[in-house]
Write an enzyme that holds these catalytic residues in place. Sequence first.
Site, PDB file in Angstrom:
ATOM      1  N   LYS A 118       0.826  -1.207   0.000  1.00 56.79           N
ATOM      2  CA  LYS A 118       0.000   0.000   0.000  1.00 56.79           C
ATOM      3  C   LYS A 118       0.864   1.261   0.000  1.00 56.79           C
ATOM      4  O   LYS A 118       0.630   2.187  -0.783  1.00 56.79           O
ATOM      5  CB  LYS A 118      -0.920   0.016   1.221  1.00 56.79           C
ATOM      6  CG  LYS A 118      -1.890   1.203   1.222  1.00 56.79           C
ATOM      7  CD  LYS A 118      -2.569   1.385   2.551  1.00 56.79           C
ATOM      8  CE  LYS A 118      -1.688   2.163   3.514  1.00 56.79           C
ATOM      9  NZ  LYS A 118      -2.389   2.584   4.740  1.00 56.79           N
ATOM     10  N   ASP A 136      -6.704   0.885   1.335  1.00 51.95           N
ATOM     11  CA  ASP A 136      -6.720   0.925   2.799  1.00 51.95           C
ATOM     12  C   ASP A 136      -8.048   0.364   3.292  1.00 51.95           C
ATOM     13  O   ASP A 136      -8.838  -0.179   2.517  1.00 51.95           O
ATOM     14  CB  ASP A 136      -6.480   2.348   3.303  1.00 51.95           C
ATOM     15  CG  ASP A 136      -7.667   3.278   3.018  1.00 51.95           C
ATOM     16  OD1 ASP A 136      -8.597   2.864   2.291  1.00 51.95           O
ATOM     17  OD2 ASP A 136      -7.651   4.408   3.535  1.00 51.95           O
TER      18      ASP A 136
END
Length: 202
Positions: A118, A136
């Site tokens: 991420k 997320d």
Amino acid sequence: MLIVREICDILDSYYPDPPIPLDFSDAYTLLVAVVLSAQCTDKRVNEVTPLLWRHGTHPRDIAALGVEEIATIVKPCGLYRRKAQSICDLSKQLVDKFDGIVPSDRAALESLPGVGRKTANVILSHVFGIPAFAVDTHIMRLAKRWNWSQSNTPEGVEADLCKLFDPPLWTKRHLQMILFGRNVCKARGHVPDLCPACKLII
């Protein structure tokens, strides 16, 4: 696909030009900010990072502080010892292996301490303009609510969303979904009938 387009129209109406919520001046300052943002609000991160940058914004400057000093500064962000260790270690590695420059290569980014997929996606997309879809918890929640993905892993959700949208849209949709998830389609107290996007699904 009609509902996807309708929801995207809603996202565009709410956030036509979504801002990056973290304050940064270059790849390194964004990298550190993203590390600090884990389980912490962007507002808090933006309050803390200027205190860190008083010591310099080059990896060499921050590595020289050492873990304990970094921890003292970033304590308000929570999980501060682990984050301080990651920030110190990744700063040292940037100096030792990359001449103090944040790499634009995914594998190299993910080799840095505390940097996962991420975080790498955020740096690739927001700094280097390389299409990437950072996922997320907000994006995972919205993707499932909107039937855009049924995967239970960030990697799976990322793969599904990347198939759903053209690469030039990934960064924009990533930011729009985060903001919409924080402000409108929230985790707690969510009423689908009152959500402009979810009510299209039910």
